[in-house]
Write a protein that holds these residues in place. Structure first.
Motif, PDB file in Angstrom:
ATOM      1  N   ARG A  51      -0.989  -5.479   6.993  1.00  0.00           N
ATOM      2  CA  ARG A  51      -0.669  -6.067   8.296  1.00  0.00           C
ATOM      3  C   ARG A  51       0.772  -6.559   8.402  1.00  0.00           C
ATOM      4  N   LEU A  52       1.533  -6.422   7.323  1.00  0.00           N
ATOM      5  CA  LEU A  52       2.895  -6.959   7.316  1.00  0.00           C
ATOM      6  C   LEU A  52       3.928  -5.852   7.121  1.00  0.00           C
ATOM      7  N   PRO A  53       5.118  -6.040   7.696  1.00  0.00           N
ATOM      8  CA  PRO A  53       6.186  -5.035   7.567  1.00  0.00           C
ATOM      9  C   PRO A  53       6.987  -5.226   6.278  1.00  0.00           C
ATOM     10  N   LEU A  54       6.355  -4.937   5.147  1.00  0.00           N
ATOM     11  CA  LEU A  54       6.978  -5.170   3.841  1.00  0.00           C
ATOM     12  C   LEU A  54       7.618  -3.906   3.294  1.00  0.00           C
ATOM     13  N   THR A  55       8.644  -4.090   2.469  1.00  0.00           N
ATOM     14  CA  THR A  55       9.241  -2.939   1.803  1.00  0.00           C
ATOM     15  C   THR A  55       8.227  -2.348   0.832  1.00  0.00           C
ATOM     16  N   VAL A  56       8.448  -1.106   0.461  1.00  0.00           N
ATOM     17  CA  VAL A  56       7.569  -0.436  -0.498  1.00  0.00           C
ATOM     18  C   VAL A  56       7.557  -1.205  -1.813  1.00  0.00           C
ATOM     19  N   GLU A  57       8.710  -1.675  -2.250  1.00  0.00           N
ATOM     20  CA  GLU A  57       8.811  -2.407  -3.516  1.00  0.00           C
ATOM     21  C   GLU A  57       7.944  -3.672  -3.505  1.00  0.00           C
ATOM     22  N   VAL A  58       7.997  -4.437  -2.427  1.00  0.00           N
ATOM     23  CA  VAL A  58       7.204  -5.666  -2.323  1.00  0.00           C
ATOM     24  C   VAL A  58       5.719  -5.323  -2.218  1.00  0.00           C
ATOM     25  N   ALA A  59       5.375  -4.341  -1.389  1.00  0.00           N
ATOM     26  CA  ALA A  59       3.975  -3.942  -1.226  1.00  0.00           C
ATOM     27  C   ALA A  59       3.390  -3.432  -2.539  1.00  0.00           C
ATOM     28  N   ASP A  60       4.131  -2.586  -3.245  1.00  0.00           N
ATOM     29  CA  ASP A  60       3.648  -2.054  -4.533  1.00  0.00           C
ATOM     30  C   ASP A  60       3.458  -3.159  -5.569  1.00  0.00           C
ATOM     31  N   ALA A  61       4.351  -4.124  -5.574  1.00  0.00           N
ATOM     32  CA  ALA A  61       4.226  -5.249  -6.510  1.00  0.00           C
ATOM     33  C   ALA A  61       2.952  -6.035  -6.236  1.00  0.00           C
ATOM     34  N   LEU A  62       2.670  -6.264  -4.972  1.00  0.00           N
ATOM     35  CA  LEU A  62       1.500  -7.050  -4.600  1.00  0.00           C
ATOM     36  C   LEU A  62       0.193  -6.296  -4.804  1.00  0.00           C
ATOM     37  N   VAL A  63       0.153  -5.068  -4.358  1.00  0.00           N
ATOM     38  CA  VAL A  63      -1.103  -4.316  -4.370  1.00  0.00           C
ATOM     39  C   VAL A  63      -1.429  -3.758  -5.744  1.00  0.00           C
ATOM     40  N   ASP A  64      -0.447  -3.155  -6.390  1.00  0.00           N
ATOM     41  CA  ASP A  64      -0.703  -2.457  -7.653  1.00  0.00           C
ATOM     42  C   ASP A  64      -0.030  -3.090  -8.873  1.00  0.00           C
ATOM     43  N   GLY A  65       0.828  -4.083  -8.645  1.00  0.00           N
ATOM     44  CA  GLY A  65       1.562  -4.673  -9.764  1.00  0.00           C
ATOM     45  C   GLY A  65       2.648  -3.765 -10.290  1.00  0.00           C
TER      46      GLY A  65
END
Length: 176
Positions: free
Chosen positions: A109-123
């Protein structure tokens, strides 16, 4: 801020708090923002966001979330990474826990960069590594900490600093 009276009020109230330590009065929200500085405003806005999103969160839960975000920032900076992006990773990881929502749903639901999203979702990525180090410290995972690129002593110092910062930030934002 003019479009959000509640945020404007909070900034003015925080400016007047003992925690801000400001030597003079202000005439406008703009004056308060200039006097406090953008870094302090971003910190308080992050705390206000967390407290608004997780309305039932206790002060201790808010403090823990903010300390995690600050610790992520500090660890990232020691590793030569963007501190603000790491702060966001730590903050959103805490928000997901506070609202009992899977982090992947929050990220979608948020406009996050791929780097931030990958860190959060997959570590994944360097920011994922930072979050893993911080989580390992939080649960005292000695095996993971032994392999971390930051010493346990440095992590302990950074953690204590982050907790102090978190408490001061909460005091300032809540106008105490």
């Amino acid at each position: 801020m003019q479009s959000d009276p509640a945020l404007s009020y909070r900034v003015l109230r925080a400016t007047n708090s003992a925690a801000s330590g400001l030597p003079r009065k202000v005439a406008s929200v703009r004056d308060a923002v200039v006097l406090l500085g953008s870094a302090k405003i971003r910190q308080w806005a992050a705390l206000m966001l967390v407290s608004d999103v997780a309305e039932s969160a206790t002060e201790d839960q808010l403090s823990t979330t903010m300390a995690r975000a600050r610790l992520c920032q500090t660890v990232a900076e020691r590793l030569g990474l963007q501190g603000e992006a790491a702060f966001t990773v730590g903050l959103l990881a805490g928000v997901a826990e506070l609202i009992s929502e899977p982090v992947a749903e929050l990220v979608n639901r948020l406009p996050l960069t791929v780097e931030v999203a990958d860190a959060l979702v997959d570590g994944h990525g360097r920011l994922g590594q930072v979050l893993s180090i911080v989580r390992a410290y939080e649960i005292a995972d000695e095996h993971a900490l032994a392999a971390a690129p930051v010493s346990s002593v440095d992590l302990a110092k950074a953690y204590l600093s982050a907790v102090g910062w978190s408490m001061r930030t909460i005091e300032g934002a809540l106008g105490r």
